[in-house]
Design an enzyme around this catalytic site. Structure first.
Site, PDB file in Angstrom:
ATOM      1  N   HIS A 127     -10.091  -6.279   1.728  1.00  0.00           N
ATOM      2  CA  HIS A 127      -8.956  -5.339   0.922  1.00  0.00           C
ATOM      3  C   HIS A 127      -8.354  -6.401  -0.048  1.00  0.00           C
ATOM      4  O   HIS A 127      -8.974  -7.367  -0.363  1.00  0.00           O
ATOM      5  CB  HIS A 127      -7.899  -4.736   2.091  1.00  0.00           C
ATOM      6  CG  HIS A 127      -8.384  -3.754   3.067  1.00  0.00           C
ATOM      7  ND1 HIS A 127      -7.535  -2.841   3.758  1.00  0.00           N
ATOM      8  CD2 HIS A 127      -9.742  -3.246   3.310  1.00  0.00           C
ATOM      9  CE1 HIS A 127      -8.366  -1.864   4.452  1.00  0.00           C
ATOM     10  NE2 HIS A 127      -9.459  -2.116   4.103  1.00  0.00           N
ATOM     11  N   GLY A 171      -3.865  -2.657   9.635  1.00  0.00           N
ATOM     12  CA  GLY A 171      -3.545  -1.492   8.914  1.00  0.00           C
ATOM     13  C   GLY A 171      -3.417  -0.315   9.879  1.00  0.00           C
ATOM     14  O   GLY A 171      -2.671   0.646   9.642  1.00  0.00           O
ATOM     15  N   SER A 172      -4.381  -0.449  10.972  1.00  0.00           N
ATOM     16  CA  SER A 172      -4.428   0.777  11.702  1.00  0.00           C
ATOM     17  C   SER A 172      -3.060   0.603  12.580  1.00  0.00           C
ATOM     18  O   SER A 172      -2.493   1.729  12.805  1.00  0.00           O
ATOM     19  CB  SER A 172      -5.570   0.591  12.746  1.00  0.00           C
ATOM     20  OG  SER A 172      -6.532   0.849  11.889  1.00  0.00           O
ATOM     21  N   SER A 194      -3.012  -2.445   4.686  1.00  0.00           N
ATOM     22  CA  SER A 194      -3.803  -3.282   5.493  1.00  0.00           C
ATOM     23  C   SER A 194      -4.452  -4.502   4.594  1.00  0.00           C
ATOM     24  O   SER A 194      -4.542  -4.497   3.541  1.00  0.00           O
ATOM     25  CB  SER A 194      -5.264  -2.655   5.755  1.00  0.00           C
ATOM     26  OG  SER A 194      -6.000  -3.216   6.390  1.00  0.00           O
ATOM     27  N   ASN A 223       3.743  -4.261  20.983  1.00  0.00           N
ATOM     28  CA  ASN A 223       3.781  -5.341  20.311  1.00  0.00           C
ATOM     29  C   ASN A 223       2.889  -5.575  19.019  1.00  0.00           C
ATOM     30  O   ASN A 223       1.691  -5.800  19.238  1.00  0.00           O
ATOM     31  CB  ASN A 223       3.592  -6.507  21.181  1.00  0.00           C
ATOM     32  CG  ASN A 223       3.609  -7.803  20.306  1.00  0.00           C
ATOM     33  OD1 ASN A 223       4.075  -7.971  19.265  1.00  0.00           O
ATOM     34  ND2 ASN A 223       3.371  -9.026  21.245  1.00  0.00           N
ATOM     35  N   ASP A 270      -6.021   1.192   1.274  1.00  0.00           N
ATOM     36  CA  ASP A 270      -7.046   0.936   0.445  1.00  0.00           C
ATOM     37  C   ASP A 270      -6.699   1.081  -1.121  1.00  0.00           C
ATOM     38  O   ASP A 270      -7.431   1.286  -2.011  1.00  0.00           O
ATOM     39  CB  ASP A 270      -8.270   2.088   0.699  1.00  0.00           C
ATOM     40  CG  ASP A 270      -8.835   1.818   2.024  1.00  0.00           C
ATOM     41  OD1 ASP A 270      -8.819   0.845   2.618  1.00  0.00           O
ATOM     42  OD2 ASP A 270      -9.713   2.805   2.386  1.00  0.00           O
TER      43      ASP A 270
END
Length: 380
Positions: free
Chosen positions: A163, A25-26, A158, A231, A133
């Site tokens: 999650h 997710g980041s 994410s 990447n 979230d």
């Protein structure tokens, strides 16, 4: 991975034309933000020094990409009991350098998308929904109920283990804008200019006959780079887990809602001592967690220690107030690199007085009831 993308991540993204699977997710947030810096976007591209409206009460990687790129986050306060951006402060945050709003739907509770989308449309700003979230949450806008993450220009998800669904690790970036999708794919895939998927060559029919920059005429298009990219791809093994999770995902959402409702009903008799969460108007959240803010006279630290000692895990609302963390030490010292609008009093209160517990779909009614009993004991 291609199978997950071709299926559009199931019903959740059925209205989205383009979905790119990434490794977290980041990374999805990084990918989304960097796409907005592309020269292909012309005057609307984000440049170093441009401003991004956001909040400090959230997870760091919603704003990390902007800071690392050299954009300026502009922090606006949030509200309790929704724990999302205070939309009355948006106009105050606007400047001639503002290019985007990038904020999260807090623990599954959608922010006021009607107000934020109208603000972005009025001022020609990009809207990035950090939906990491809130997978499965819905919001009714202009009379139509839509999934969060599909209303702004770009949405992110994410698939971290706790999650709403998981690939072990993973994430996704999605949009309806073909040009943004081209930028997203390029930054995800090393910055390359070529759009051929893995295992396919020369879909454009011009692999060896075009001029790119100052490269020799006919330079292999598969090795032409239009961006300084990364990447960020997920593996096929991760995507295989994601495909299996998609089949179960609707039941996960319903169970999370059930657990949230049961816990809220059980805690209703201590609302004189704590503030319980309230859904945003016009929304149907897919809850990730259950936020609790203690009222005056109640010590959050003591409550949390009691609850934890009785086998119930708790979490703070991530950073609480991000600008109070060591990563901001140098920026605070110089007064440069970010801007605060109107103070962050509610954000500071969340930092001091708020915690949350999970509503994981694997929990039984007995577990939820035990959590409620333990929280009430701690508060009393």
């Amino acid at each position: 991975r291609d199978d997950v993308e071709s299926r559009g991540l199931g019903d959740v993204y059925k209205r989205q034309k383009y979905v790119s699977v990434v490794n977290s997710g980041s990374s999805a947030n990084l990918n989304a933000f960097m796409a907005l810096t592309s020269p292909l976007l012309g005057d609307r591209r984000i440049r170093r020094g441009d401003e991004i409206i956001t909040v400090a009460a959230g997870f760091p990687t919603t704003i990390t990409p902007a800071i690392q790129y050299g954009a300026v986050p502009v922090f606006v306060d949030v509200t309790i009991p929704q724990y999302n951006i205070d939309v009355t402060k948006l106009e105050d945050a606007l400047s001639d350098k503002t290019k985007a709003v990038m904020i999260a739907h807090t623990l599954g509770n959608p922010f006021d998308l009607s107000a934020v989308k109208a603000f972005c449309d009025k001022h020609n700003l990009w809207l990035v929904e950090d939906n990491c979230d809130a997978l499965g949450s819905k919001y009714t806008i202009n009379g139509e109920e839509k999934f969060t993450g599909t209303i702004g220009d770009i949405g992110t998800s994410s698939f971290y283990p706790p999650h709403h669904m998981t690939m072990g690790e993973g994430g996704a970036v999605y949009t309806n804008n073909a040009l943004l999708n081209k930028c997203i794919r390029s930054f995800r895939d090393w910055g390359r200019d070529c759009v051929c998927p893995s295992g396919k060559d020369n879909l454009c029919g011009h692999r060896f006959d075009k001029q790119y920059g100052e490269l020799p005429l006919g330079y292999d298009h598969k090795y032409v780079y239009s961006h300084f990219g990364y990447n960020l791809k997920a593996t096929d093994m991760q995507a295989a887990v994601g495909c299996a999770q998609l089949e179960k995902f609707p039941s996960f959402v319903e169970r999370r809602r059930h657990n949230f409702d049961r816990l809220r009903a059980a805690l209703a008799d201590i609302e004189d001592k704590v503030i319980l969460p309230v859904p945003c108007e016009n929304s149907r959240p897919s809850w990730f967690g259950f936020l609790i803010t203690v009222k005056e006279g109640i010590d959050r630290k003591a409550v949390v220690e009691y609850v934890e000692s009785h086998g119930v895990q708790t979490r703070n609302l991530f950073a609480g107030n991000l600008i109070k963390h060591p990563c901001f030490d140098e920026m605070r010292a110089t007064g440069e690199g970010y801007r605060v609008v109107g103070g962050l009093d509610t954000t500071d209160r969340i930092m001091r007085d708020t915690f949350w517990v999970g509503v994981y779909p694997g929990m039984t009614d007995e577990m939820i009831d035990y959590m409620a009993k333990t929280i009430k004991e701690a508060v009393r």
